[in-house]
Write a protein that holds these residues in place. Sequence first.
Motif, PDB file in Angstrom:
ATOM      1  N   PHE A 161      35.774  59.956  29.808  1.00  0.00           N
ATOM      2  CA  PHE A 161      35.811  59.115  31.000  1.00  0.00           C
ATOM      3  C   PHE A 161      37.192  59.191  31.639  1.00  0.00           C
ATOM      4  N   SER A 162      37.206  58.944  32.931  1.00  0.00           N
ATOM      5  CA  SER A 162      38.479  58.713  33.620  1.00  0.00           C
ATOM      6  C   SER A 162      38.367  57.379  34.344  1.00  0.00           C
ATOM      7  N   VAL A 163      39.521  56.760  34.546  1.00  0.00           N
ATOM      8  CA  VAL A 163      39.573  55.430  35.155  1.00  0.00           C
ATOM      9  C   VAL A 163      40.598  55.445  36.282  1.00  0.00           C
ATOM     10  N   GLY A 164      40.199  54.855  37.395  1.00  0.00           N
ATOM     11  CA  GLY A 164      41.121  54.620  38.490  1.00  0.00           C
ATOM     12  C   GLY A 164      41.174  53.127  38.747  1.00  0.00           C
ATOM     13  N   ILE A 165      42.360  52.587  38.902  1.00  0.00           N
ATOM     14  CA  ILE A 165      42.518  51.145  39.167  1.00  0.00           C
ATOM     15  C   ILE A 165      43.434  50.993  40.371  1.00  0.00           C
ATOM     16  N   GLU A 166      42.996  50.196  41.318  1.00  0.00           N
ATOM     17  CA  GLU A 166      43.769  49.954  42.534  1.00  0.00           C
ATOM     18  C   GLU A 166      43.666  48.475  42.878  1.00  0.00           C
ATOM     19  N   ALA A 167      44.776  47.873  43.236  1.00  0.00           N
ATOM     20  CA  ALA A 167      44.778  46.486  43.710  1.00  0.00           C
ATOM     21  C   ALA A 167      44.969  46.497  45.212  1.00  0.00           C
ATOM     22  N   GLY A 168      44.283  45.598  45.895  1.00  0.00           N
ATOM     23  CA  GLY A 168      44.422  45.542  47.338  1.00  0.00           C
ATOM     24  C   GLY A 168      43.978  44.209  47.898  1.00  0.00           C
ATOM     25  N   LEU A 169      44.293  44.013  49.151  1.00  0.00           N
ATOM     26  CA  LEU A 169      43.939  42.774  49.840  1.00  0.00           C
ATOM     27  C   LEU A 169      42.631  42.963  50.605  1.00  0.00           C
ATOM     28  N   PHE A 170      41.738  41.987  50.440  1.00  0.00           N
ATOM     29  CA  PHE A 170      40.445  42.006  51.109  1.00  0.00           C
ATOM     30  C   PHE A 170      40.370  40.814  52.052  1.00  0.00           C
ATOM     31  N   ARG A 171      39.942  41.085  53.280  1.00  0.00           N
ATOM     32  CA  ARG A 171      39.813  40.019  54.273  1.00  0.00           C
ATOM     33  C   ARG A 171      38.738  39.026  53.853  1.00  0.00           C
ATOM     34  N   SER A 172      39.049  37.748  54.031  1.00  0.00           N
ATOM     35  CA  SER A 172      38.084  36.681  53.753  1.00  0.00           C
ATOM     36  C   SER A 172      38.406  35.496  54.647  1.00  0.00           C
ATOM     37  N   GLU A 173      37.470  35.135  55.487  1.00  0.00           N
ATOM     38  CA  GLU A 173      37.721  34.059  56.448  1.00  0.00           C
ATOM     39  C   GLU A 173      37.803  32.677  55.802  1.00  0.00           C
ATOM     40  N   HIS A 174      37.376  32.564  54.569  1.00  0.00           N
ATOM     41  CA  HIS A 174      37.336  31.250  53.920  1.00  0.00           C
ATOM     42  C   HIS A 174      38.529  31.015  52.995  1.00  0.00           C
ATOM     43  N   THR A 175      39.671  31.581  53.344  1.00  0.00           N
ATOM     44  CA  THR A 175      40.867  31.433  52.527  1.00  0.00           C
ATOM     45  C   THR A 175      41.990  30.827  53.364  1.00  0.00           C
ATOM     46  N   LEU A 176      43.056  30.438  52.711  1.00  0.00           N
ATOM     47  CA  LEU A 176      44.205  29.856  53.417  1.00  0.00           C
ATOM     48  C   LEU A 176      44.921  30.896  54.278  1.00  0.00           C
ATOM     49  N   THR A 177      44.963  32.146  53.798  1.00  0.00           N
ATOM     50  CA  THR A 177      45.717  33.196  54.484  1.00  0.00           C
ATOM     51  C   THR A 177      44.839  34.233  55.168  1.00  0.00           C
ATOM     52  N   GLY A 178      43.543  34.225  54.867  1.00  0.00           N
ATOM     53  CA  GLY A 178      42.650  35.245  55.411  1.00  0.00           C
ATOM     54  C   GLY A 178      42.451  36.425  54.485  1.00  0.00           C
ATOM     55  N   TYR A 179      43.097  36.396  53.279  1.00  0.00           N
ATOM     56  CA  TYR A 179      43.016  37.527  52.349  1.00  0.00           C
ATOM     57  C   TYR A 179      42.938  37.069  50.899  1.00  0.00           C
ATOM     58  N   LEU A 180      42.234  37.851  50.095  1.00  0.00           N
ATOM     59  CA  LEU A 180      42.222  37.708  48.637  1.00  0.00           C
ATOM     60  C   LEU A 180      42.642  39.034  48.030  1.00  0.00           C
ATOM     61  N   ASP A 181      43.360  38.985  46.941  1.00  0.00           N
ATOM     62  CA  ASP A 181      43.744  40.182  46.203  1.00  0.00           C
ATOM     63  C   ASP A 181      42.705  40.430  45.108  1.00  0.00           C
ATOM     64  N   PHE A 182      42.205  41.660  45.055  1.00  0.00           N
ATOM     65  CA  PHE A 182      41.280  42.061  43.997  1.00  0.00           C
ATOM     66  C   PHE A 182      41.781  43.339  43.354  1.00  0.00           C
ATOM     67  N   GLN A 183      41.587  43.443  42.056  1.00  0.00           N
ATOM     68  CA  GLN A 183      41.830  44.675  41.329  1.00  0.00           C
ATOM     69  C   GLN A 183      40.476  45.378  41.230  1.00  0.00           C
ATOM     70  N   VAL A 184      40.424  46.624  41.661  1.00  0.00           N
ATOM     71  CA  VAL A 184      39.193  47.406  41.655  1.00  0.00           C
ATOM     72  C   VAL A 184      39.354  48.547  40.659  1.00  0.00           C
ATOM     73  N   ALA A 185      38.330  48.750  39.831  1.00  0.00           N
ATOM     74  CA  ALA A 185      38.335  49.863  38.877  1.00  0.00           C
ATOM     75  C   ALA A 185      37.164  50.783  39.171  1.00  0.00           C
ATOM     76  N   ALA A 186      37.397  52.073  39.000  1.00  0.00           N
ATOM     77  CA  ALA A 186      36.350  53.085  39.052  1.00  0.00           C
ATOM     78  C   ALA A 186      36.348  53.792  37.713  1.00  0.00           C
ATOM     79  N   VAL A 187      35.169  53.989  37.142  1.00  0.00           N
ATOM     80  CA  VAL A 187      35.016  54.743  35.899  1.00  0.00           C
ATOM     81  C   VAL A 187      34.141  55.952  36.212  1.00  0.00           C
ATOM     82  N   TYR A 188      34.615  57.121  35.796  1.00  0.00           N
ATOM     83  CA  TYR A 188      33.951  58.391  36.121  1.00  0.00           C
ATOM     84  C   TYR A 188      33.744  59.188  34.841  1.00  0.00           C
ATOM     85  N   ASP A 189      32.556  59.766  34.693  1.00  0.00           N
ATOM     86  CA  ASP A 189      32.266  60.577  33.506  1.00  0.00           C
ATOM     87  C   ASP A 189      32.054  62.053  33.841  1.00  0.00           C
TER      88      ASP A 189
END
Length: 174
Positions: free
Chosen positions: A66-94
């Motif tokens: 397997f290989s793994v890719g992990i990236e953190a980024g900001l996602f727009r969300s209108e229901h937040t104080l700032t308009g953004y949430l931070d999420f860590q995203v992982a991809a697993v590939y075989d």
Amino acid sequence: MVRVVVGSKNPTKIEGARQAFEQYFDDVEIVGVEVSTSAPPQPFDAETVRGAIERAKKAYSPDFDFSVGIEAGLFRSEHTLTGYLDFQVAAVYDGERCTIGFGPGFEYPKLVVEEVLKGKEVGEVMEKVSGIKNLGKKVGAVHYLSKGAISRTDLSRISVTMALIPFINREMYL
């Protein structure tokens, strides 16, 4: 033995991936390699997902299960104080299938988001806010903001675990 390559040299991402795989496999070997992606240094929305996928696919070789890719980024969300949430995203590939998982999302303080929207990276701003050099390669901004309850390694483990679900339940994900 299950061999896993992580498309990063960041110790929090490598350790999080190790912990995720060790939940399901007895003997795991993890290697981190540096890869480049087309995602910007501070990704937003779909750029974050694309960055995780590119990291996983570019890191992969037939020498690994397997290989793994992990990236953190900001996602727009209108229901937040700032308009953004931070999420860590992982991809697993075989080598054939690529699966995606997200970690828990959280919100940065308004002053951090304002600086990021002006072109700075979250890590750079959070280093100044926290006073901790290389915060993202240590415990992460989430550790600082959660007062030690959650670390970046935890977010990596959870996002990789979520991406592993189709692999550990292959019969349901044909």
